[in-house]
Design a protein around this motif. Structure first.
Motif, PDB file in Angstrom:
ATOM      1  N   SER A   1      55.435  24.206  32.468  1.00 40.41           N
ATOM      2  CA  SER A   1      56.439  23.771  33.429  1.00 40.41           C
ATOM      3  C   SER A   1      55.923  23.856  34.865  1.00 40.41           C
ATOM      4  CB  SER A   1      57.699  24.633  33.303  1.00 40.41           C
ATOM      5  OG  SER A   1      57.437  25.945  33.767  1.00 40.41           O
ATOM      6  N   PHE A   2      56.569  23.081  35.715  1.00 43.94           N
ATOM      7  CA  PHE A   2      56.257  23.102  37.142  1.00 43.94           C
ATOM      8  C   PHE A   2      56.485  24.501  37.709  1.00 43.94           C
ATOM      9  CE2 PHE A   2      58.208  22.754  41.433  1.00 43.94           C
ATOM     10  CZ  PHE A   2      57.058  22.440  42.141  1.00 43.94           C
ATOM     11  N   ILE A   3      57.570  25.150  37.328  1.00 41.67           N
ATOM     12  CA  ILE A   3      57.865  26.476  37.879  1.00 41.67           C
ATOM     13  C   ILE A   3      56.847  27.507  37.400  1.00 41.67           C
ATOM     14  CG2 ILE A   3      59.555  27.290  36.194  1.00 41.67           C
ATOM     15  CD1 ILE A   3      59.683  27.706  40.047  1.00 41.67           C
ATOM     16  N   ARG A   4      56.315  27.368  36.198  1.00 38.41           N
ATOM     17  CA  ARG A   4      55.253  28.276  35.724  1.00 38.41           C
ATOM     18  C   ARG A   4      54.000  28.101  36.574  1.00 38.41           C
ATOM     19  NH1 ARG A   4      50.914  30.319  34.720  1.00 38.41           N
ATOM     20  NH2 ARG A   4      50.400  31.647  32.981  1.00 38.41           N
ATOM     21  N   GLU A   5      53.667  26.851  36.879  1.00 37.61           N
ATOM     22  CA  GLU A   5      52.495  26.599  37.716  1.00 37.61           C
ATOM     23  C   GLU A   5      52.721  27.121  39.130  1.00 37.61           C
ATOM     24  OE1 GLU A   5      48.617  25.461  38.611  1.00 37.61           O
ATOM     25  OE2 GLU A   5      49.608  25.720  36.690  1.00 37.61           O
TER      26      GLU A   5
ATOM     27  N   PHE B   1      52.329  30.820  39.054  1.00 41.16           N
ATOM     28  CA  PHE B   1      50.911  31.181  38.977  1.00 41.16           C
ATOM     29  C   PHE B   1      50.259  31.100  40.353  1.00 41.16           C
ATOM     30  CE2 PHE B   1      46.477  29.987  38.734  1.00 41.16           C
ATOM     31  CZ  PHE B   1      45.942  30.958  37.898  1.00 41.16           C
ATOM     32  N   LEU B   2      50.498  29.999  41.077  1.00 41.10           N
ATOM     33  CA  LEU B   2      49.866  29.812  42.380  1.00 41.10           C
ATOM     34  C   LEU B   2      50.381  30.820  43.412  1.00 41.10           C
ATOM     35  CD1 LEU B   2      49.797  25.908  42.506  1.00 41.10           C
ATOM     36  CD2 LEU B   2      47.910  27.473  41.949  1.00 41.10           C
ATOM     37  N   VAL B   3      51.672  31.107  43.362  1.00 48.45           N
ATOM     38  CA  VAL B   3      52.261  32.077  44.286  1.00 48.45           C
ATOM     39  C   VAL B   3      51.657  33.464  44.043  1.00 48.45           C
ATOM     40  CG1 VAL B   3      54.400  33.318  44.808  1.00 48.45           C
ATOM     41  CG2 VAL B   3      54.411  30.826  44.739  1.00 48.45           C
ATOM     42  N   VAL B   4      51.607  33.885  42.787  1.00 46.03           N
ATOM     43  CA  VAL B   4      51.046  35.205  42.464  1.00 46.03           C
ATOM     44  C   VAL B   4      49.554  35.247  42.788  1.00 46.03           C
ATOM     45  CG1 VAL B   4      50.512  36.811  40.571  1.00 46.03           C
ATOM     46  CG2 VAL B   4      52.805  35.826  40.779  1.00 46.03           C
ATOM     47  N   HIS B   5      48.854  34.170  42.499  1.00 41.20           N
ATOM     48  CA  HIS B   5      47.420  34.103  42.810  1.00 41.20           C
ATOM     49  C   HIS B   5      47.200  34.296  44.316  1.00 41.20           C
ATOM     50  CE1 HIS B   5      43.262  32.838  41.924  1.00 41.20           C
ATOM     51  NE2 HIS B   5      43.294  32.315  43.143  1.00 41.20           N
ATOM     52  N   GLY B   6      47.938  33.547  45.111  1.00 43.10           N
ATOM     53  CA  GLY B   6      47.820  33.672  46.561  1.00 43.10           C
ATOM     54  C   GLY B   6      48.211  35.052  47.046  1.00 43.10           C
ATOM     55  N   PHE B   7      49.274  35.610  46.472  1.00 43.17           N
ATOM     56  CA  PHE B   7      49.754  36.933  46.855  1.00 43.17           C
ATOM     57  C   PHE B   7      48.705  38.001  46.564  1.00 43.17           C
ATOM     58  CE2 PHE B   7      52.302  40.808  45.844  1.00 43.17           C
ATOM     59  CZ  PHE B   7      52.814  41.027  47.110  1.00 43.17           C
ATOM     60  N   LEU B   8      48.084  37.928  45.397  1.00 43.30           N
ATOM     61  CA  LEU B   8      47.057  38.907  45.052  1.00 43.30           C
ATOM     62  C   LEU B   8      45.856  38.819  45.996  1.00 43.30           C
ATOM     63  CD1 LEU B   8      47.173  38.936  41.140  1.00 43.30           C
ATOM     64  CD2 LEU B   8      48.062  40.661  42.727  1.00 43.30           C
ATOM     65  N   HIS B   9      45.527  37.598  46.424  1.00 43.75           N
ATOM     66  CA  HIS B   9      44.459  37.457  47.418  1.00 43.75           C
ATOM     67  C   HIS B   9      44.833  38.188  48.710  1.00 43.75           C
ATOM     68  CE1 HIS B   9      41.287  35.036  45.753  1.00 43.75           C
ATOM     69  NE2 HIS B   9      42.106  34.054  45.400  1.00 43.75           N
ATOM     70  N   LEU B  10      46.097  38.098  49.115  1.00 44.32           N
ATOM     71  CA  LEU B  10      46.536  38.796  50.326  1.00 44.32           C
ATOM     72  C   LEU B  10      46.364  40.305  50.189  1.00 44.32           C
ATOM     73  CD1 LEU B  10      49.820  36.949  51.395  1.00 44.32           C
ATOM     74  CD2 LEU B  10      47.448  36.466  52.073  1.00 44.32           C
TER      75      LEU B  10
ATOM     76  N   ARG C   1      39.599  41.132  36.486  1.00 40.63           N
ATOM     77  CA  ARG C   1      40.616  42.039  37.028  1.00 40.63           C
ATOM     78  C   ARG C   1      41.780  41.246  37.641  1.00 40.63           C
ATOM     79  NH1 ARG C   1      40.755  44.386  42.385  1.00 40.63           N
ATOM     80  NH2 ARG C   1      42.248  46.084  42.404  1.00 40.63           N
ATOM     81  N   MET C   2      41.445  40.241  38.452  1.00 40.57           N
ATOM     82  CA  MET C   2      42.493  39.475  39.132  1.00 40.57           C
ATOM     83  C   MET C   2      43.312  38.647  38.151  1.00 40.57           C
ATOM     84  SD  MET C   2      42.182  36.895  42.349  1.00 40.57           S
ATOM     85  CE  MET C   2      43.648  36.210  43.112  1.00 40.57           C
ATOM     86  N   PHE C   3      42.652  37.936  37.263  1.00 35.19           N
ATOM     87  CA  PHE C   3      43.372  37.065  36.338  1.00 35.19           C
ATOM     88  C   PHE C   3      44.176  37.865  35.319  1.00 35.19           C
ATOM     89  CE2 PHE C   3      40.836  33.992  38.439  1.00 35.19           C
ATOM     90  CZ  PHE C   3      41.545  32.802  38.360  1.00 35.19           C
ATOM     91  N   SER C   4      43.682  39.039  34.956  1.00 40.04           N
ATOM     92  CA  SER C   4      44.442  39.918  34.072  1.00 40.04           C
ATOM     93  C   SER C   4      45.721  40.394  34.773  1.00 40.04           C
ATOM     94  CB  SER C   4      43.580  41.112  33.670  1.00 40.04           C
ATOM     95  OG  SER C   4      44.351  42.069  32.994  1.00 40.04           O
ATOM     96  N   ARG C   5      45.586  40.745  36.046  1.00 43.94           N
ATOM     97  CA  ARG C   5      46.748  41.206  36.809  1.00 43.94           C
ATOM     98  C   ARG C   5      47.759  40.072  36.992  1.00 43.94           C
ATOM     99  NH1 ARG C   5      50.044  44.996  36.921  1.00 43.94           N
ATOM    100  NH2 ARG C   5      50.962  45.474  38.933  1.00 43.94           N
ATOM    101  N   GLN C   6      47.272  38.868  37.266  1.00 48.13           N
ATOM    102  CA  GLN C   6      48.160  37.704  37.381  1.00 48.13           C
ATOM    103  C   GLN C   6      48.968  37.518  36.109  1.00 48.13           C
ATOM    104  OE1 GLN C   6      45.363  34.873  40.117  1.00 48.13           O
ATOM    105  NE2 GLN C   6      45.923  34.103  38.175  1.00 48.13           N
TER     106      GLN C   6
ATOM    107  N   LEU D   1      53.000  37.725  35.768  1.00 44.79           N
ATOM    108  CA  LEU D   1      53.765  36.534  35.343  1.00 44.79           C
ATOM    109  C   LEU D   1      54.512  36.800  34.040  1.00 44.79           C
ATOM    110  CD1 LEU D   1      51.166  33.808  36.294  1.00 44.79           C
ATOM    111  CD2 LEU D   1      53.425  34.117  37.337  1.00 44.79           C
ATOM    112  N   ASP D   2      53.848  37.433  33.077  1.00 41.23           N
ATOM    113  CA  ASP D   2      54.495  37.752  31.806  1.00 41.23           C
ATOM    114  C   ASP D   2      55.645  38.722  32.021  1.00 41.23           C
ATOM    115  OD1 ASP D   2      52.591  36.137  30.603  1.00 41.23           O
ATOM    116  OD2 ASP D   2      51.547  37.771  29.567  1.00 41.23           O
ATOM    117  N   GLY D   3      55.423  39.744  32.839  1.00 43.57           N
ATOM    118  CA  GLY D   3      56.453  40.734  33.115  1.00 43.57           C
ATOM    119  C   GLY D   3      57.684  40.133  33.787  1.00 43.57           C
ATOM    120  N   PHE D   4      57.464  39.110  34.575  1.00 39.48           N
ATOM    121  CA  PHE D   4      58.561  38.429  35.262  1.00 39.48           C
ATOM    122  C   PHE D   4      59.257  37.430  34.343  1.00 39.48           C
ATOM    123  CE2 PHE D   4      60.298  35.194  38.197  1.00 39.48           C
ATOM    124  CZ  PHE D   4      61.122  36.016  38.962  1.00 39.48           C
TER     125      PHE D   4
END
Length: 156
Positions: free
Chosen positions: A111-115, A118-127, A140-145, A149-152
């Motif tokens: 889904s669009f919202i899943r993507e 993913f992008l929001v969390v990816h960007g947030f983790l970079h911050l 490490r990063m992709f596992s955390r993402q 996402l799964d937890g949410f």
């Protein structure tokens, strides 16, 4: 209290429901990452053309991309860290191409919202200092993402 999120949709395509879900996701991720309440970030949604210009100007890459993050806590050479007792933590800026998110949702078959999540969390983790410049950091990063996402509730 929660994150202070300055969300700007330059495309005028995100629904109120999408914006609320993204805000909830960011606050969930912040809680899980133990980010201080009141920390600030900016999240801007743009077109492929706009993100390509940003990518060219700031990263020297003349191509569109899905997400770009500018972490405020990364100190460049000669920069001075500003700390004040009553000043909120400034995380930085996340810029996402809404067009690219739609394209990738179709390409990856979710889904669009899943993507978007993913992008929001990816960007947030970079911050927060996560990166994927080498294999170990990428795992490490992709596992955390995935965990966030799964937890949410935004599983693939």
């Amino acid at each position: 209290m929660a994150l202070q999120i300055d969300m700007i949709d330059e495309t005028n395509e995100l629904t109120e429901e999408h914006q609320q879900l993204i805000e909830k996701l960011l606050n969930y991720a912040a809680k899980e990452e133990q980010v201080e309440d009141g920390s600030e970030l900016s999240l801007t949604f743009v077109t492929n053309e706009e993100i390509q210009e940003i990518n060219k100007t700031y990263r020297g890459k003349d191509q569109s991309t899905d997400v770009i993050s500018f972490a405020m806590e990364e100190m460049g050479e000669g920069e001075i860290e500003i700390i004040a007792p009553d000043m909120p933590r400034m995380l930085g800026d996340i810029i996402i191409s809404l067009e690219r998110a739609k394209e990738q949702a179709d390409e990856y078959g979710h889904s669009f919202i899943r993507e978007m999540g993913f992008l929001v969390v990816h960007g947030f983790l970079h911050l927060l200092g996560y990166d994927h410049m080498n294999e170990e950091d990428e795992k490490r990063m992709f596992s955390r993402q995935k965990t966030l996402l799964d937890g949410f509730g935004l599983e693939r």
